[in-house]
Write a protein that holds these residues in place. Sequence first.
Motif, PDB file in Angstrom:
ATOM      1  N   TRP A   1      19.122   5.546   0.305  1.00  0.00           N
ATOM      2  CA  TRP A   1      17.747   5.481   0.767  1.00  0.00           C
ATOM      3  C   TRP A   1      17.082   6.806   0.453  1.00  0.00           C
ATOM      4  CZ3 TRP A   1      22.075   5.723   3.659  1.00  0.00           C
ATOM      5  CH2 TRP A   1      22.207   6.738   4.607  1.00  0.00           C
ATOM      6  N   PHE A   2      15.791   6.917   0.780  1.00  0.00           N
ATOM      7  CA  PHE A   2      15.021   8.056   0.292  1.00  0.00           C
ATOM      8  C   PHE A   2      14.216   8.716   1.409  1.00  0.00           C
ATOM      9  CE2 PHE A   2      15.820   5.315  -3.295  1.00  0.00           C
ATOM     10  CZ  PHE A   2      16.134   6.206  -4.311  1.00  0.00           C
ATOM     11  N   THR A   3      14.029  10.036   1.276  1.00  0.00           N
ATOM     12  CA  THR A   3      13.154  10.796   2.153  1.00  0.00           C
ATOM     13  C   THR A   3      12.123  11.517   1.288  1.00  0.00           C
ATOM     14  OG1 THR A   3      14.565  12.773   2.074  1.00  0.00           O
ATOM     15  CG2 THR A   3      15.008  11.164   3.814  1.00  0.00           C
ATOM     16  N   ASP A   4      11.023  11.930   1.887  1.00  0.00           N
ATOM     17  CA  ASP A   4       9.972  12.635   1.138  1.00  0.00           C
ATOM     18  C   ASP A   4      10.328  14.097   0.952  1.00  0.00           C
ATOM     19  OD1 ASP A   4       8.251  10.422   0.843  1.00  0.00           O
ATOM     20  OD2 ASP A   4       7.547  10.669   2.894  1.00  0.00           O
ATOM     21  N   TYR A   5       9.933  14.632  -0.200  1.00  0.00           N
ATOM     22  CA  TYR A   5      10.070  16.060  -0.462  1.00  0.00           C
ATOM     23  C   TYR A   5       8.948  16.441  -1.411  1.00  0.00           C
ATOM     24  CZ  TYR A   5      12.014  20.648  -1.494  1.00  0.00           C
ATOM     25  OH  TYR A   5      12.184  21.996  -1.620  1.00  0.00           O
ATOM     26  N   GLY A   6       7.972  17.213  -0.916  1.00  0.00           N
ATOM     27  CA  GLY A   6       6.832  17.564  -1.749  1.00  0.00           C
ATOM     28  C   GLY A   6       6.094  16.317  -2.194  1.00  0.00           C
ATOM     29  N   HIS A   7       5.755  16.265  -3.498  1.00  0.00           N
ATOM     30  CA  HIS A   7       5.029  15.108  -3.993  1.00  0.00           C
ATOM     31  C   HIS A   7       5.962  13.966  -4.346  1.00  0.00           C
ATOM     32  CE1 HIS A   7       6.289  16.356  -8.072  1.00  0.00           C
ATOM     33  NE2 HIS A   7       6.046  15.100  -8.388  1.00  0.00           N
ATOM     34  N   THR A   8       7.257  14.208  -4.290  1.00  0.00           N
ATOM     35  CA  THR A   8       8.199  13.182  -4.722  1.00  0.00           C
ATOM     36  C   THR A   8       9.160  12.840  -3.593  1.00  0.00           C
ATOM     37  OG1 THR A   8       9.817  12.617  -6.440  1.00  0.00           O
ATOM     38  CG2 THR A   8       9.711  14.931  -5.766  1.00  0.00           C
TER      39      THR A   8
ATOM     40  N   SER B   1      -0.108  18.496  -6.297  1.00  0.00           N
ATOM     41  CA  SER B   1      -0.110  19.883  -5.854  1.00  0.00           C
ATOM     42  C   SER B   1      -0.411  20.008  -4.358  1.00  0.00           C
ATOM     43  CB  SER B   1      -1.117  20.701  -6.662  1.00  0.00           C
ATOM     44  OG  SER B   1      -2.445  20.235  -6.463  1.00  0.00           O
ATOM     45  N   THR B   2      -1.170  19.068  -3.816  1.00  0.00           N
ATOM     46  CA  THR B   2      -1.438  19.077  -2.374  1.00  0.00           C
ATOM     47  C   THR B   2      -0.153  18.841  -1.596  1.00  0.00           C
ATOM     48  OG1 THR B   2      -3.691  18.259  -2.730  1.00  0.00           O
ATOM     49  CG2 THR B   2      -2.771  18.017  -0.515  1.00  0.00           C
ATOM     50  N   ASP B   3       0.640  17.845  -2.028  1.00  0.00           N
ATOM     51  CA  ASP B   3       1.916  17.575  -1.362  1.00  0.00           C
ATOM     52  C   ASP B   3       2.884  18.740  -1.539  1.00  0.00           C
ATOM     53  OD1 ASP B   3       1.035  15.075  -0.549  1.00  0.00           O
ATOM     54  OD2 ASP B   3       1.727  14.100  -2.376  1.00  0.00           O
ATOM     55  N   GLU B   4       2.881  19.341  -2.729  1.00  0.00           N
ATOM     56  CA  GLU B   4       3.776  20.473  -2.970  1.00  0.00           C
ATOM     57  C   GLU B   4       3.367  21.684  -2.122  1.00  0.00           C
ATOM     58  OE1 GLU B   4       6.554  20.808  -4.666  1.00  0.00           O
ATOM     59  OE2 GLU B   4       6.573  18.700  -5.241  1.00  0.00           O
ATOM     60  N   ALA B   5       2.065  21.856  -1.894  1.00  0.00           N
ATOM     61  CA  ALA B   5       1.610  22.953  -1.038  1.00  0.00           C
ATOM     62  C   ALA B   5       2.094  22.744   0.395  1.00  0.00           C
ATOM     63  CB  ALA B   5       0.083  23.052  -1.075  1.00  0.00           C
ATOM     64  N   ARG B   6       2.032  21.526   0.870  1.00  0.00           N
ATOM     65  CA  ARG B   6       2.540  21.225   2.212  1.00  0.00           C
ATOM     66  C   ARG B   6       4.042  21.533   2.293  1.00  0.00           C
ATOM     67  NH1 ARG B   6      -0.536  16.118   1.705  1.00  0.00           N
ATOM     68  NH2 ARG B   6      -2.519  16.371   2.795  1.00  0.00           N
ATOM     69  N   GLU B   7       4.773  21.091   1.269  1.00  0.00           N
ATOM     70  CA  GLU B   7       6.220  21.328   1.271  1.00  0.00           C
ATOM     71  C   GLU B   7       6.525  22.815   1.178  1.00  0.00           C
ATOM     72  OE1 GLU B   7      10.027  20.463   1.811  1.00  0.00           O
ATOM     73  OE2 GLU B   7       8.463  18.924   1.763  1.00  0.00           O
ATOM     74  N   THR B   8       5.726  23.557   0.421  1.00  0.00           N
ATOM     75  CA  THR B   8       5.908  25.003   0.319  1.00  0.00           C
ATOM     76  C   THR B   8       5.755  25.664   1.680  1.00  0.00           C
ATOM     77  OG1 THR B   8       5.141  25.082  -1.985  1.00  0.00           O
ATOM     78  CG2 THR B   8       5.010  27.129  -0.716  1.00  0.00           C
ATOM     79  N   LEU B   9       4.714  25.293   2.415  1.00  0.00           N
ATOM     80  CA  LEU B   9       4.513  25.856   3.751  1.00  0.00           C
ATOM     81  C   LEU B   9       5.679  25.511   4.674  1.00  0.00           C
ATOM     82  CD1 LEU B   9       0.698  25.347   4.418  1.00  0.00           C
ATOM     83  CD2 LEU B   9       1.930  27.509   4.206  1.00  0.00           C
TER      84      LEU B   9
ATOM     85  N   ALA C   1       0.834  -1.199   0.000  1.00  0.00           N
ATOM     86  CA  ALA C   1       0.000   0.000   0.000  1.00  0.00           C
ATOM     87  C   ALA C   1       0.871   1.254   0.000  1.00  0.00           C
ATOM     88  CB  ALA C   1      -0.920  -0.005   1.216  1.00  0.00           C
ATOM     89  N   PHE C   2       0.521   2.195  -0.850  1.00  0.00           N
ATOM     90  CA  PHE C   2       1.311   3.411  -1.030  1.00  0.00           C
ATOM     91  C   PHE C   2       1.086   4.389   0.124  1.00  0.00           C
ATOM     92  CE2 PHE C   2       2.044   7.687  -2.662  1.00  0.00           C
ATOM     93  CZ  PHE C   2       3.256   7.549  -3.313  1.00  0.00           C
ATOM     94  N   GLU C   3       2.179   4.891   0.689  1.00  0.00           N
ATOM     95  CA  GLU C   3       2.121   5.944   1.701  1.00  0.00           C
ATOM     96  C   GLU C   3       2.684   7.243   1.139  1.00  0.00           C
ATOM     97  OE1 GLU C   3       3.081   4.651   5.887  1.00  0.00           O
ATOM     98  OE2 GLU C   3       3.959   2.966   4.785  1.00  0.00           O
ATOM     99  N   SER C   4       3.845   7.154   0.554  1.00  0.00           N
ATOM    100  CA  SER C   4       4.494   8.299  -0.085  1.00  0.00           C
ATOM    101  C   SER C   4       5.591   7.740  -0.983  1.00  0.00           C
ATOM    102  CB  SER C   4       5.089   9.250   0.958  1.00  0.00           C
ATOM    103  OG  SER C   4       6.166   8.619   1.631  1.00  0.00           O
ATOM    104  N   HIS C   5       6.115   8.582  -1.852  1.00  0.00           N
ATOM    105  CA  HIS C   5       7.146   8.118  -2.777  1.00  0.00           C
ATOM    106  C   HIS C   5       8.408   7.690  -2.037  1.00  0.00           C
ATOM    107  CE1 HIS C   5       5.212   9.123  -6.635  1.00  0.00           C
ATOM    108  NE2 HIS C   5       4.647  10.102  -5.966  1.00  0.00           N
ATOM    109  N   GLY C   6       8.827   8.480  -1.069  1.00  0.00           N
ATOM    110  CA  GLY C   6      10.018   8.131  -0.324  1.00  0.00           C
ATOM    111  C   GLY C   6       9.850   6.851   0.474  1.00  0.00           C
TER     112      GLY C   6
END
Length: 302
Positions: A138-145, A181-189, A54-59
Amino acid sequence: MFSIYILTYNEELDIAACIESAMLSDDIIVVDSCSSDRTVEIASRYPVRVFQHAFESHGRQRTWMLESIPPKHEWVYILEADERMTPQLFTECEQASQNPDYIAYYVAERVMFMNHWIRYSTQYPRYQLRLFRHGKVWFTDYGHTEREVCDGATGFLKETYPHYTCSKGLSRWIEKHNRYSTDEARETLYQLQRGTVNWRDLFVGKSEVERRRALKDLSLRLPARPLLRFLYMYFFLGGCLDGQAGMAWCTLQAFYEYLILLKVWEMQHMPTPSLEAIKAKSEESEPEAHNLASETTKVDAV
């Protein structure tokens, strides 16, 4: 030889061609995010290993994949379903994996849109980390990616890969970027509240990756971002040379930027728990992830 991970979600239109392009490898691993279409059925027709998570985030999806599904080979390549492996790229990956000085390599994408290569307005060559030694990245989340964290020096390959970014139609592209765009808005804030601009990387970064990331952090703080992005892509980068496809691409990217700004405003002013959730998320884990990524990623040109 190296193993190839293929990440999927509702990719019945792309998965067959993607797998067939990767079959130069004897270890192909399809990691599906619980698709509701025929992705798994089609992938199972090929001599590949198929897993679902199940998908949680890209990272997090990439981290789970690397920790839970051991590859057959020491080196691995991450391939998206709308991307293709080429024989030339495969050969260069084989050669690069023999170099003991590097633990990972970046590869440039060729964005394909409206049956054209968007050569200019996509900042080509735009690099993504694709080939690496298992256990060293390994990977961490950033915005939508996501952003990679590398335990060692990294290099760049000369060969590129095609990325059919709108292969499933414009409606799917719009639906996907509405979510992004929702994830990018969170990262922008988050960036506006706690992030900084790395001015050194912006002007004298050692690689395209460092300079591009610093430019993005700066762009979050500029006024009239949608208009500036269109002008930057269409005139400064030369998107006007990409023809009709270039005009459409630049317009869509400006629209995407505007959608992000609207969602930032919504999160700040609408009576919803969105902003509180963003603050909680930031306080829990994001500072550590951002600091870790900035401190340990090493990028060297070859």
